[in-house]
Motif scaffolding. Structure first.
Motif, PDB file in Angstrom:
ATOM      1  N   LYS A  65     -19.788  37.916   0.963  1.00  0.00           N
ATOM      2  CA  LYS A  65     -20.369  36.937   1.873  1.00  0.00           C
ATOM      3  C   LYS A  65     -20.092  37.387   3.300  1.00  0.00           C
ATOM      4  O   LYS A  65     -18.934  37.558   3.704  1.00  0.00           O
ATOM      5  CB  LYS A  65     -19.762  35.560   1.629  1.00  0.00           C
ATOM      6  N   VAL A  66     -21.162  37.574   4.079  1.00  0.00           N
ATOM      7  CA  VAL A  66     -21.035  38.113   5.432  1.00  0.00           C
ATOM      8  C   VAL A  66     -21.911  37.308   6.387  1.00  0.00           C
ATOM      9  O   VAL A  66     -22.833  36.606   5.955  1.00  0.00           O
ATOM     10  CB  VAL A  66     -21.464  39.606   5.473  1.00  0.00           C
ATOM     11  N   PRO A  67     -21.637  37.389   7.694  1.00  0.00           N
ATOM     12  CA  PRO A  67     -22.574  36.785   8.663  1.00  0.00           C
ATOM     13  C   PRO A  67     -23.959  37.410   8.483  1.00  0.00           C
ATOM     14  O   PRO A  67     -24.103  38.622   8.485  1.00  0.00           O
ATOM     15  CB  PRO A  67     -21.958  37.146  10.016  1.00  0.00           C
ATOM     16  N   CYS A  68     -24.968  36.576   8.321  1.00  0.00           N
ATOM     17  CA  CYS A  68     -26.297  37.084   7.977  1.00  0.00           C
ATOM     18  C   CYS A  68     -27.014  37.603   9.220  1.00  0.00           C
ATOM     19  O   CYS A  68     -27.137  36.879  10.221  1.00  0.00           O
ATOM     20  CB  CYS A  68     -27.121  35.984   7.318  1.00  0.00           C
ATOM     21  N   PRO A  69     -27.517  38.837   9.210  1.00  0.00           N
ATOM     22  CA  PRO A  69     -28.184  39.382  10.395  1.00  0.00           C
ATOM     23  C   PRO A  69     -29.510  38.691  10.667  1.00  0.00           C
ATOM     24  O   PRO A  69     -30.179  38.181   9.758  1.00  0.00           O
ATOM     25  CB  PRO A  69     -28.371  40.862  10.053  1.00  0.00           C
ATOM     26  N   VAL A  70     -29.910  38.709  11.916  1.00  0.00           N
ATOM     27  CA  VAL A  70     -31.108  37.997  12.358  1.00  0.00           C
ATOM     28  C   VAL A  70     -32.355  38.500  11.641  1.00  0.00           C
ATOM     29  O   VAL A  70     -33.247  37.717  11.306  1.00  0.00           O
ATOM     30  CB  VAL A  70     -31.265  38.119  13.888  1.00  0.00           C
ATOM     31  N   PHE A  71     -32.429  39.804  11.357  1.00  0.00           N
ATOM     32  CA  PHE A  71     -33.666  40.333  10.771  1.00  0.00           C
ATOM     33  C   PHE A  71     -33.933  39.758   9.390  1.00  0.00           C
ATOM     34  O   PHE A  71     -35.090  39.663   8.972  1.00  0.00           O
ATOM     35  CB  PHE A  71     -33.636  41.867  10.728  1.00  0.00           C
ATOM     36  N   LYS A  72     -32.890  39.308   8.669  1.00  0.00           N
ATOM     37  CA  LYS A  72     -33.113  38.711   7.352  1.00  0.00           C
ATOM     38  C   LYS A  72     -33.878  37.386   7.489  1.00  0.00           C
ATOM     39  O   LYS A  72     -34.722  37.061   6.648  1.00  0.00           O
ATOM     40  CB  LYS A  72     -31.784  38.484   6.632  1.00  0.00           C
ATOM     41  N   THR A  73     -33.610  36.630   8.536  1.00  0.00           N
ATOM     42  CA  THR A  73     -34.343  35.391   8.777  1.00  0.00           C
ATOM     43  C   THR A  73     -35.798  35.683   9.085  1.00  0.00           C
ATOM     44  O   THR A  73     -36.710  35.015   8.570  1.00  0.00           O
ATOM     45  CB  THR A  73     -33.684  34.602   9.921  1.00  0.00           C
ATOM     46  N   ALA A  74     -36.053  36.682   9.915  1.00  0.00           N
ATOM     47  CA  ALA A  74     -37.437  37.039  10.244  1.00  0.00           C
ATOM     48  C   ALA A  74     -38.174  37.531   9.000  1.00  0.00           C
ATOM     49  O   ALA A  74     -39.337  37.166   8.769  1.00  0.00           O
ATOM     50  CB  ALA A  74     -37.460  38.102  11.332  1.00  0.00           C
ATOM     51  N   GLU A  75     -37.534  38.346   8.194  1.00  0.00           N
ATOM     52  CA  GLU A  75     -38.153  38.826   6.947  1.00  0.00           C
ATOM     53  C   GLU A  75     -38.529  37.669   6.033  1.00  0.00           C
ATOM     54  O   GLU A  75     -39.633  37.629   5.476  1.00  0.00           O
ATOM     55  CB  GLU A  75     -37.197  39.755   6.205  1.00  0.00           C
ATOM     56  N   ALA A  76     -37.608  36.722   5.865  1.00  0.00           N
ATOM     57  CA  ALA A  76     -37.864  35.583   4.981  1.00  0.00           C
ATOM     58  C   ALA A  76     -38.999  34.722   5.516  1.00  0.00           C
ATOM     59  O   ALA A  76     -39.820  34.203   4.739  1.00  0.00           O
ATOM     60  CB  ALA A  76     -36.597  34.757   4.816  1.00  0.00           C
ATOM     61  N   ALA A  77     -39.068  34.552   6.833  1.00  0.00           N
ATOM     62  CA  ALA A  77     -40.140  33.744   7.425  1.00  0.00           C
ATOM     63  C   ALA A  77     -41.498  34.376   7.179  1.00  0.00           C
ATOM     64  O   ALA A  77     -42.482  33.683   6.869  1.00  0.00           O
ATOM     65  CB  ALA A  77     -39.888  33.568   8.918  1.00  0.00           C
TER      66      ALA A  77
END
Length: 492
Positions: free
Chosen positions: A182-194
């Motif tokens: 479990k790690v701080p989630c990088p911003v690009f993962k949010t953009a990918e999911a969106a």
């Protein structure tokens, strides 16, 4: 009764100015010109310029001649104290502020004084010359920020789908690493999911943070079909609120010397050019979730642009924000209902709350740009798709005496006037619509038999200040679409 009409007009005017500036850039505040000749081959030239006090963003556009003769001028920047970046020949423009900067450059304070463009000449032939022009813009406090995209990502009046509440590793967002930690989630993962959810825009709203703006600026050119709107969740001990639009810092220490009242925060938000949305006001506030409900005393709701009435899967019941919002509508305020997933793990599957895009805030705007989306939210041209589908639609129009209005608009309807309401629903065959508000309007034909259904009904206005909105439920009675009001005869 005070209303939100003045707020809507002020925000709309401000964001219209931002949109106009993005489409027709203002003249540069400073233009530097010069010439490099063969004598400059494999040397560096520093071109000084003055930055005045109070500047919050510097933007530079650089061009030069002589490329046909293989002249090359690389580009860098120094402030009065340190080196701020080097883009060489890979960028012809860049911007930097305290919170964010174009990749190759460092964000940080923009101190007044003598700055220097650093021009490197890896190649200029002996007999050649290269004339350069550097255009420089200074954005000062109070000048609204147009966003991470210089131009709209798409044009044309339509419904745009987005998520207005999400967190990354810049606050308490986390996900599993490639090895399963479990790690701080990088911003690009949010953009990918969106993008995978089919969204058109997102606002990343980490708690009291602006550090994620740097990552968003870097990602924006790659995710050129997804509008990245800077946001932050202003998280206080007495309530949470999303601030959309600016990157400049706005204080969150409500009750302390830096922000003794909510009015101080609202003043700072206005100065920065942002709009504020109260988050999850129906949640309890206490040891389990300090400040999660809205307990701010003396809130001036005429200055609040929006309320998050649906947070994640909390569409109905005591934790929903709908009752809180409707109480403000009944008090005469015009405040837009929005929703947000409040996602803290970008890797959650779409059917697991709070997945990105559930709920989806659907906004009617003339283009996909930060200015247009935020202006449309302020005006209430919004409905919520609680399941986050890609195709469900709710459109509501009212007409009376030659005037027309859509969700979020006001309609003059004096006593005795006939008001005609048309409701268009797509994607809820077998469901039904319901009317909310205090107009006294009613209809006996609320069933939605077809996948694409239009219903009309009429009522006689009583001349009072009132509001009317539409909700849509599925065949199982579950709330699927939530509409914003049309306001009749609002108090100025």
């Amino acid at each position: 009764m005070r209303t939100g009409a003045a707020l809507v007009c002020a925000i709309g005017l401000l964001l219209h100015v931002v949109a106009a500036r993005a489409q027709t850039p203002r003249a540069p505040d400073l233009t530097l010109t010069g010439t490099l000749t063969g004598a400059a081959h494999e040397t560096y030239t520093e071109v000084p310029f003055k930055v005045p006090a109070g500047v919050e963003r510097i933007t530079v556009e650089f061009a030069y001649t002589g490329k046909a003769e293989r002249s090359v001028i690389d580009l860098g920047l120094r402030d009065p104290e340190r080196f701020r970046g080097w883009s060489g020949g890979n960028k012809s423009s860049f911007t930097l502020a305290e919170s964010d900067a174009t990749p190759s450059y460092l964000p940080g304070p923009l101190k007044a004084g003598t700055w220097r463009l650093v021009l490197g000449a890896p190649n200029i032939r002996k007999a050649a010359r290269a004339d350069y022009v550097a255009k420089i813009w200074f954005d000062r406090k109070g000048q609204a920020f147009a966003g991470f995209s210089a131009a709209p990502l798409a044009r044309g009046e339509r419904w745009w789908r987005g998520d207005l509440h999400m967190h990354t590793g810049h606050s308490d967002g986390s996900c599993l690493s490639r090895r399963g930690a479990k790690v701080p989630c990088p911003v690009f993962k949010t953009a990918e999911a969106a993008v995978a959810r089919g969204l058109d825009f997102i606002a990343i709203t980490d708690h009291n943070a602006t550090s994620h703006f740097e990552a968003m600026r870097e990602l924006a050119p790659y995710f050129d079909d997804l509008l990245l709107i800077p946001g932050r969740e202003v998280t206080t001990f007495h309530g949470h609120a999303n601030l959309f639009g600016p990157t400049a810092f706005v204080d969150f220490q409500l009750g302390g010397a830096r922000a003794p009242s909510l009015a101080t925060i609202l003043d700072q938000a206005k100065t920065a050019g942002g709009i504020l949305s109260i988050n999850h006001p129906g949640l309890p506030s206490g040891e389990a979730c300090m400040g999660c409900g809205w307990t701010v005393k003396d809130t001036d709701f005429s200055r609040i642009a929006a309320i998050e009435v649906v947070n994640g899967g909390l569409a109905e019941g005591p934790l929903s924000g709908v009752a809180f919002w409707e109480a403000r509508l009944n008090a005469g305020h015009r405040i837009t209902a929005v929703g947000g997933s409040d996602n803290h793990d970008a890797t959650l599957p779409p059917d697991k709350a709070p997945a990105i895009g559930v709920p989806t805030t659907v906004v009617r705007a003339p283009e996909l740009s930060q200015a247009a989306i935020l202006a449309a939210i302020a005006r209430g041209h919004v409905f919520l798709d609680l399941a986050g589908t890609r195709g469900r639609l709710l459109e509501v129009h009212a007409a009376s005496g030659g005037s027309e209005a859509q969700m979020g608009d006001a309609l003059a309807a004096p006593a005795g006037a006939r008001v005609r309401v048309e409701v268009h629903v797509v994607g809820v065959a077998g469901g039904s619509m319901s009317l909310a508000g205090d107009t006294g309007a009613g209809s006996s034909d609320l069933k939605l038999a077809e996948p694409d259904t239009t219903k009309t009904f009429e009522f006689t206005a009583d001349g009072r200040a009132s509001w009317l909105r539409v909700d849509v439920r599925g065949a199982d009675g579950r709330l699927l679409l939530l509409g914003n009001p049309i306001y009749l005869n609002p108090v100025p």
